[in-house]
Motif scaffolding. Sequence first.
Motif, mmCIF file in Angstrom:
data_model
loop_
_atom_site.group_PDB
_atom_site.id
_atom_site.type_symbol
_atom_site.label_atom_id
_atom_site.label_comp_id
_atom_site.label_asym_id
_atom_site.label_seq_id
_atom_site.Cartn_x
_atom_site.Cartn_y
_atom_site.Cartn_z
ATOM 1 N N ASP A 147 35.483 9.500 -65.685
ATOM 2 C CA ASP A 147 36.524 10.012 -66.403
ATOM 3 C C ASP A 147 37.760 9.636 -65.448
ATOM 4 O O ASP A 147 38.875 9.842 -65.802
ATOM 5 C CB ASP A 147 36.776 11.517 -66.750
ATOM 6 C CG ASP A 147 35.921 11.922 -67.987
ATOM 7 O OD1 ASP A 147 35.567 12.944 -68.115
ATOM 8 O OD2 ASP A 147 35.720 10.793 -68.650
ATOM 9 N N ASN A 162 41.177 9.847 -68.041
ATOM 10 C CA ASN A 162 40.952 9.334 -69.292
ATOM 11 C C ASN A 162 40.890 10.548 -70.225
ATOM 12 O O ASN A 162 41.555 10.435 -71.486
ATOM 13 C CB ASN A 162 39.679 8.630 -69.726
ATOM 14 C CG ASN A 162 39.936 7.339 -68.697
ATOM 15 O OD1 ASN A 162 40.746 6.714 -68.645
ATOM 16 N ND2 ASN A 162 38.628 6.900 -68.400
ATOM 17 N N GLN A 163 40.464 11.707 -69.832
ATOM 18 C CA GLN A 163 40.398 12.697 -70.777
ATOM 19 C C GLN A 163 40.082 14.125 -69.764
ATOM 20 O O GLN A 163 39.734 13.950 -69.001
ATOM 21 C CB GLN A 163 39.289 12.791 -71.682
ATOM 22 C CG GLN A 163 38.004 12.607 -71.366
ATOM 23 C CD GLN A 163 36.873 12.682 -72.120
ATOM 24 O OE1 GLN A 163 37.121 12.496 -73.348
ATOM 25 N NE2 GLN A 163 35.643 13.332 -71.904
ATOM 26 N N SER A 175 44.554 9.879 -62.106
ATOM 27 C CA SER A 175 44.680 9.398 -63.692
ATOM 28 C C SER A 175 43.442 9.792 -64.146
ATOM 29 O O SER A 175 42.290 9.109 -63.835
ATOM 30 C CB SER A 175 45.481 8.369 -63.641
ATOM 31 O OG SER A 175 45.002 7.930 -65.242
ATOM 32 N N ASP A 192 40.550 7.348 -64.029
ATOM 33 C CA ASP A 192 41.018 6.016 -64.280
ATOM 34 C C ASP A 192 41.474 5.237 -63.183
ATOM 35 O O ASP A 192 41.229 4.102 -63.245
ATOM 36 C CB ASP A 192 42.009 6.087 -65.308
ATOM 37 C CG ASP A 192 42.693 4.734 -65.846
ATOM 38 O OD1 ASP A 192 43.891 4.951 -65.998
ATOM 39 O OD2 ASP A 192 41.715 3.898 -65.836
ATOM 40 N N ASN A 205 47.612 14.304 -68.380
ATOM 41 C CA ASN A 205 46.102 14.059 -67.573
ATOM 42 C C ASN A 205 46.223 13.369 -66.156
ATOM 43 O O ASN A 205 45.721 12.572 -66.061
ATOM 44 C CB ASN A 205 45.627 12.910 -68.538
ATOM 45 C CG ASN A 205 45.239 13.506 -69.754
ATOM 46 O OD1 ASN A 205 45.255 14.814 -70.093
ATOM 47 N ND2 ASN A 205 44.761 12.828 -70.612
#
Lengths: 864, 111
Positions: free
Chosen positions: A565, A694-695, A692, A567, A542
């Motif tokens: 999304d 999250n999903q 980075s 991060d 990810n």
Amino acid sequence: MNTKPPRLLNKLFQWICSPDHFEELDGDLNERYIQNAKAFGNRKANWVYFKEMFGMLRPSVMSIDTRRISVNPYLWQSYFISAFRNMKRHKLFTSLNVIGLALSMSVGMLLISVIYDQLSFDTFHKDLDRLYRITTLSKYMDFPDEQLATTSMPLYEKIENLDVVESQVRIRRLFYGDVENDAKILPLYGHFAGTDFFNVFSFNLITGDKESALKEPFTIVLTQSSAEKLFGRSSPIGEVIKVGDYGDFTISGIMKDPPRNSHIQFEMLGSFSTIKLLERDEIIAPMTDTWRNVTSGYLYFKLRPDRDPGKFQEYLSSIGPEISKDYENWKGNYKIQKVSDITPGRDMINQIGPTMESGLLYIASALFIIVLLSALFNYSSLSLARGIRRAKEVGIRKVMGSTRSQIFWQFTIEAVTISLIALFLGYILLQLIKPEFYKIDSGLQRFVFLESNITIILLFILFAIIVGILAGVLPSIMLSKLESSRILKGIENLSVFRLIPFRKGLLIFQFALSLFFIIFSIQVNKQYVHATTFDLGLRKENIFNLPLQGNDPEIVRTKYMEMGDVDQVSFSSAILSTGLRNNSWASLTGKPDSMLIEFARVSPEYLPLHEIKIVEGRNFIEGPPEALVNEKFLELTSSNRDDILGSEITINNIGKYTITGITQDFHYAKIKEPIKGFILINSPSFQYANISLNQVDETTLSDLSMTWESIDEKVHDFRGEFYIDRINESYSFFSTMSRVVGFFSIISISIAVMGMLGMAIYSSEIKLKEISIRKILGASEKQIFRYVSSDYVVILFVASIISCSLIYLLFSQVLLPEMAQKAPLEIMGFVKGCSIIFVLSGLIIGSQLFKSIKTNPAQTLKSE
Amino acid sequence: MSEHQLGEFQEIVLLTILICKEEAYGVKIQEEIYNRAGRKLSRGALHTVLGRLENRGLISSTWGGATSERGGRRKRFYSVTPSGKAALNEVNRIRLDLWSAVQTLDITTKT
């Protein structure tokens, strides 16, 4: 007086003379000789005889009467006609043969194309046989030797005035960036090139002077395409353009784009003399005068005609050890390499452009030959089997007066015809294979073109004819040997039956081969999976790596943090774990020795984002120059933890940093490379943003792309990849191998399957009588089945044992010891492979057996 | 070559065969040509001409007596076919025609 002519000459005459004329001529010569000996003595007789020999060297004596030659055009025509008739009559066998040959020939044609393309590389240079480059063998401490295509730049001055060198040129890569004129901005890629570039190479300079185009600093030569993109139709000579961070350059020339088959590719060339000024202003790290910087530049030269390259190499070999004396832990050795040997050629680090390793070609050729052998054996064995049926035809032909060579040619021509048909089919298959081939490696398109021109097509036809002859040789010889009397008496007498063990061995070979490929493919794939799931010591899931392409990191971070999304965002100068990073010499303040270390520039968020563990100390913060070292570094400097923390490290040409923490060792390079001393520094010069998430779902990529649009005003395209994909790609060697071998196994299996099908059909026919009799004598179907299939079971069993042992040996002795991280061979792989083969064979043979077992014995024995 | 045309050498060989009558085989033909026309001829060259003449159907051959002198090998005897004789006659006629035309113009050569 002699009563016979000299023996040796007579024997010679016998050898020269065609048997049709021998009696007449030899008799006459004899008579004359004796007359002469009687009248004039032996000497004269011998002399006359000797002279007569010369007169005998004429076509009318040496060959048979032209009217009676057996291979005349009408006969060949009949061969083709009978070849076609036979093909129609035995459609099944013919198609099996054609498909088998077509499959292996398509691979062969692919290989021929690749080799043809590769051999055509760099052939446009005028004096190619005199063109060389200097390569370096670099050895640092105990680490493995590195063979580099680059070399030390100071060598240029050393060879400049040598008489044996006609001209020479230095080249530095990585001359790239956004090129700006008044109207446009365009990212371009190129090299710095020395003054004599156009004298050494045969690139076409359209406008501009060859001698001076790359002489002055800050001059630049553009390729035609680049010039057109920037300036349209108008001539840009004399115009000034800004190139990246390097400065303003004046356009001194326009050249034709480097041809496709050049291993040096570029869109622009900056003058090498610029570099000294750039070094002085610290825009580029020094390289021109440093011997130990062996990774930045290339040195090519042209030898004077008729000079011995060996002598030059001797001189070069003396320089390496001389220079290495000044360096404690490093040794350099210089070797010349012919430019024509660059591709296909040895694998080297830092190649200037696309090159193919010759080892790959050898492996591919070996595989191809094996597969071709399989198809050829197939053809031979099927033809022999069918030959039994055609034995009657052969017998009759012979009785009607065919000579042995005529029969031989008939069957050979038949084989060539089938081969040519297979070529046609194979060519179609080739077009289907091509796109799959490119999928193996995205870089292939740069140096494998696979075009079909006249030369290639002629090569293909020649190839097919050779294959046809090879295929047909064995059956033709065997069939032409048949004696008509024996044939017409009854085919059971034929000596061809002696070949049965040969055919069994053939089937074993084919199945062992297919099994080998399958299991090999499975095991290699396992290595690939293992390599890509290996714990590198840092996180790769990810994370999306985005090239900044010159944009302000802060802006990039702000915009992306706003995206859903996301991060966290960190920055880095390189993407670790894929094989690329920087290296330099560094020393701890207070200690005199410098050592070779590898490093990367990262932002403070990098460490937590990638979940790299800190063993002691703390992560760095923004602001003061700080660094993190890994555990291996401690080991190499023989320091202990408390000493290191807080001490200062100087990295040559980069700067001084305070060490704030120690990281756990992680794989910053490819798995198979050993971990050396590695340093992370917070110097703010970044190329990539690490985002980075999250999903990750289907919309992620387009979200990332849209955010990019808001940052970069249409100058640069959105680029970047997910970390995982990038890492897996760098292990593409395994997946490539696995795919290539997988492909070969499909081909090999198909050929083997067809061989087995043919054999099964044929032998079930032969055994028909036998089976019927057994049935009548009371055997149950089960018993018959067991009896008939026992042969095949043995074949499969032997094949499996051979393959499995070979694979085991290959992996355990040769391949696995080569790799740093490996997965052990699993039994499952062997089991899977064997079951595939067994099932396939079972189906094929089974189907035929059932047919023959079910037949009504009354029907088959009707005619007895 | 048209049916009755003859090369000069072929003409000589044909005539020699006729001269030799029943003894027209390799060695004898060689000898006769040497004795009468002074031409030294290798057996191989003669063989080529004989082959061509036979292909054109101007001569035919039969096998004959073997002697110990020949190591037991048979002789091959040649004879001129009617077609060959016709060709010779034709050639001769043309030659005579041409020569007589020359003489009427009175350009007789000195010897």
